[in-house]
Design a protein around this motif. Structure first.
Motif, PDB file in Angstrom:
ATOM      1  N   TYR A  14     -10.814 -13.106   7.317  1.00  0.00           N
ATOM      2  CA  TYR A  14     -11.040 -11.622   6.791  1.00  0.00           C
ATOM      3  C   TYR A  14     -10.762 -10.927   8.303  1.00  0.00           C
ATOM      4  O   TYR A  14      -9.980  -9.912   8.020  1.00  0.00           O
ATOM      5  N   ILE A  15     -11.059 -11.246   9.365  1.00  0.00           N
ATOM      6  CA  ILE A  15     -10.545 -10.240  10.584  1.00  0.00           C
ATOM      7  C   ILE A  15      -9.241 -10.522  10.808  1.00  0.00           C
ATOM      8  O   ILE A  15      -8.461  -9.436  11.188  1.00  0.00           O
ATOM      9  N   LEU A  16      -8.758 -11.667  10.784  1.00  0.00           N
ATOM     10  CA  LEU A  16      -7.141 -11.780  10.950  1.00  0.00           C
ATOM     11  C   LEU A  16      -6.206 -11.072   9.795  1.00  0.00           C
ATOM     12  O   LEU A  16      -5.278 -10.442  10.101  1.00  0.00           O
ATOM     13  N   VAL A  17      -6.559 -11.091   8.594  1.00  0.00           N
ATOM     14  CA  VAL A  17      -6.032 -10.423   7.542  1.00  0.00           C
ATOM     15  C   VAL A  17      -5.785  -8.944   7.898  1.00  0.00           C
ATOM     16  O   VAL A  17      -4.694  -8.573   7.779  1.00  0.00           O
ATOM     17  N   VAL A  36      -3.173  -4.248   9.561  1.00  0.00           N
ATOM     18  CA  VAL A  36      -2.943  -2.813  10.305  1.00  0.00           C
ATOM     19  C   VAL A  36      -1.708  -2.843  11.198  1.00  0.00           C
ATOM     20  O   VAL A  36      -1.102  -1.940  10.982  1.00  0.00           O
ATOM     21  N   LEU A  37      -1.589  -3.802  11.832  1.00  0.00           N
ATOM     22  CA  LEU A  37      -0.456  -4.000  12.807  1.00  0.00           C
ATOM     23  C   LEU A  37       0.807  -3.727  11.911  1.00  0.00           C
ATOM     24  O   LEU A  37       2.124  -3.298  12.380  1.00  0.00           O
ATOM     25  N   LEU A  38       0.969  -4.812  10.934  1.00  0.00           N
ATOM     26  CA  LEU A  38       2.140  -4.571   9.833  1.00  0.00           C
ATOM     27  C   LEU A  38       2.288  -3.233   9.373  1.00  0.00           C
ATOM     28  O   LEU A  38       3.554  -2.816   9.322  1.00  0.00           O
ATOM     29  N   ALA A  39       1.390  -2.720   9.041  1.00  0.00           N
ATOM     30  CA  ALA A  39       1.440  -1.129   8.442  1.00  0.00           C
ATOM     31  C   ALA A  39       1.971  -0.132   9.529  1.00  0.00           C
ATOM     32  O   ALA A  39       2.852   0.623   9.088  1.00  0.00           O
ATOM     33  N   HIS A  52      -3.189 -12.872   1.011  1.00  0.00           N
ATOM     34  CA  HIS A  52      -3.781 -11.724   1.167  1.00  0.00           C
ATOM     35  C   HIS A  52      -3.115 -10.610   2.022  1.00  0.00           C
ATOM     36  O   HIS A  52      -3.310  -9.325   1.857  1.00  0.00           O
ATOM     37  N   LEU A  53      -2.354 -11.139   2.842  1.00  0.00           N
ATOM     38  CA  LEU A  53      -2.116 -10.241   4.176  1.00  0.00           C
ATOM     39  C   LEU A  53      -1.283  -8.842   3.596  1.00  0.00           C
ATOM     40  O   LEU A  53      -1.607  -7.631   3.852  1.00  0.00           O
ATOM     41  N   TRP A  54      -0.071  -9.116   2.800  1.00  0.00           N
ATOM     42  CA  TRP A  54       0.847  -8.188   2.486  1.00  0.00           C
ATOM     43  C   TRP A  54       0.050  -7.190   1.611  1.00  0.00           C
ATOM     44  O   TRP A  54       0.547  -5.840   1.499  1.00  0.00           O
ATOM     45  N   TYR A  69       0.600  -3.382   2.538  1.00  0.00           N
ATOM     46  CA  TYR A  69       1.102  -2.399   1.707  1.00  0.00           C
ATOM     47  C   TYR A  69       0.534  -1.096   1.668  1.00  0.00           C
ATOM     48  O   TYR A  69       0.809  -0.077   1.647  1.00  0.00           O
ATOM     49  N   MET A  70      -1.056  -1.509   1.141  1.00  0.00           N
ATOM     50  CA  MET A  70      -1.691  -0.294   0.854  1.00  0.00           C
ATOM     51  C   MET A  70      -1.785   0.622   2.049  1.00  0.00           C
ATOM     52  O   MET A  70      -1.952   2.006   2.077  1.00  0.00           O
ATOM     53  N   ILE A  71      -2.050  -0.040   3.262  1.00  0.00           N
ATOM     54  CA  ILE A  71      -2.388   0.830   4.351  1.00  0.00           C
ATOM     55  C   ILE A  71      -1.195   1.424   4.872  1.00  0.00           C
ATOM     56  O   ILE A  71      -0.955   2.484   5.301  1.00  0.00           O
ATOM     57  N   ARG A  72       0.161   0.798   4.640  1.00  0.00           N
ATOM     58  CA  ARG A  72       1.459   1.216   4.937  1.00  0.00           C
ATOM     59  C   ARG A  72       1.616   2.765   4.167  1.00  0.00           C
ATOM     60  O   ARG A  72       1.967   3.674   4.895  1.00  0.00           O
ATOM     61  N   ASN A  73       1.373   2.540   2.936  1.00  0.00           N
ATOM     62  CA  ASN A  73       1.788   3.757   1.808  1.00  0.00           C
ATOM     63  C   ASN A  73       0.670   4.769   2.370  1.00  0.00           C
ATOM     64  O   ASN A  73       1.012   6.198   2.115  1.00  0.00           O
TER      65      ASN A  73
END
Length: 311
Positions: free
Chosen positions: A94-97, A102-105, A182-184, A188-192
């Motif tokens: 959960y923490i890593l995901v 957030v970093l990817l977004a 689960h990551l993307w 993707y939601m945070i990115r948008n």
């Protein structure tokens, strides 16, 4: 929680299958009709469903969740040694995901429509739609069977339950499957959401004043999106837990996820009820905690609730 317990109790009992098979094993096949009726009466399975539920509810309120039909011991004794393994695996995942999401977004928002953004979007989409159980089997084949560098199952080697390194080695493959699945979706939601925030008027004004896109994103946009991220994290609990259950099943990881699959498979009603209630409690508590955190981050949410109540 009450409605959840009623639904699970009823659907578990009307589902096809005989719970006596779980309790008596193959001996059921040689039992006479009288012996089967006596066995059901002994286990309390001959009464109407509503009577069974009331009896279970009264005992549950006293802390007695019944006997496991498969393990032939109190369900609390079955679940207690395993719940820590699931919380450890699920908590780390959960923490890593969300840390990686957030970093990817942020990376995609800073480099919108660039080669990096397009590559991450394509890679994330492929990983998200790759079946978790298939990916798990492939990883076991590569890293456990062929390369012999990582264990294929279990939470630790025999006699090494207190060895942190050994436990981490056993979690590498399950964690990879859970993160990849689960990551993307959340990134993707945070990115948008970040991209929507970047297009607001105050960002245009900040750019006109000479602030860089990176500074605006970190100092203003990310803070404004924080309540949304917390809300996403709260509602993601069931999603991540389902991923934990799949990973535990694929890698034979001893936790409540693998136990839940077994309880449903063998019609172990009492064990299934406790596991579902534990999962439901986690979901409810996470939503409550997220609400408090959101109000602390953005006090306007609390003011909005007060105005709605007054209206």
């Amino acid at each position: 929680m009450f409605i959840l317990s009623v639904l699970v109790f009823v659907f578990a009992r009307i589902a096809p299958g005989d719970p006596l098979q779980s309790f008596y094993g193959d001996a059921v096949e040689s039992m006479t009709t009288e012996e089967l009726d006596a066995a059901r009466a002994r286990l309390g399975l001959d009464a109407p469903i509503y009577v069974q539920y009331i009896k279970w509810l009264v005992n549950a309120c006293r802390g007695d969740f019944g006997l496991s039909l498969k393990y032939k011991q109190p369900v609390l004794a079955v679940v207690s040694p395993l719940i820590g393994n699931t919380l450890l695996l699920g908590g780390i995942a959960y923490i890593l995901v969300f840390a990686l999401a957030v970093l990817l977004a942020i990376a995609c928002a800073l480099h919108e429509d660039s080669l990096l953004d397009k590559f991450l979007c394509k890679l994330g989409t492929v990983l998200y739609y790759t079946p978790a159980f298939w990916l798990g089997v492939v990883l076991v084949l590569i890293f456990a069977v062929n390369l012999h560098v990582l264990p294929s199952s279990g939470a630790y080697d025999v006699g090494k339950q207190n060895d942190v390194i050994n436990r981490l080695r056993h979690m590498v493959l399950p964690l990879f499957v859970m993160i990849a699945s689960h990551l993307w979706y959340y990134a993707y939601m945070i990115r948008n959401k970040l991209l929507d925030e970047i297009r607001r008027d105050y960002v245009v004004l900040a750019k006109a004043k000479g602030l860089s896109k990176r500074r605006i994103l970190y100092k203003h946009c990310l803070r404004n999106v924080a309540p949304t991220i917390v809300s996403i994290m709260a509602i993601s609990i069931p999603h991540v837990l389902s991923g934990t259950y799949i990973a535990e099943s694929v890698f034979s990881y001893p936790g409540i996820g693998n136990l839940s699959v077994e309880s449903a498979k063998y019609h172990d009603y009492n064990l299934l009820m406790l596991l579902v209630l534990i999962t439901g409690t986690l979901v409810v508590l996470s939503s409550i905690i997220a609400q408090f955190i959101n109000e602390a981050i953005d006090p306007r949410m609390k003011e909005l609730e007060v105005q709605q109540c007054e209206q």
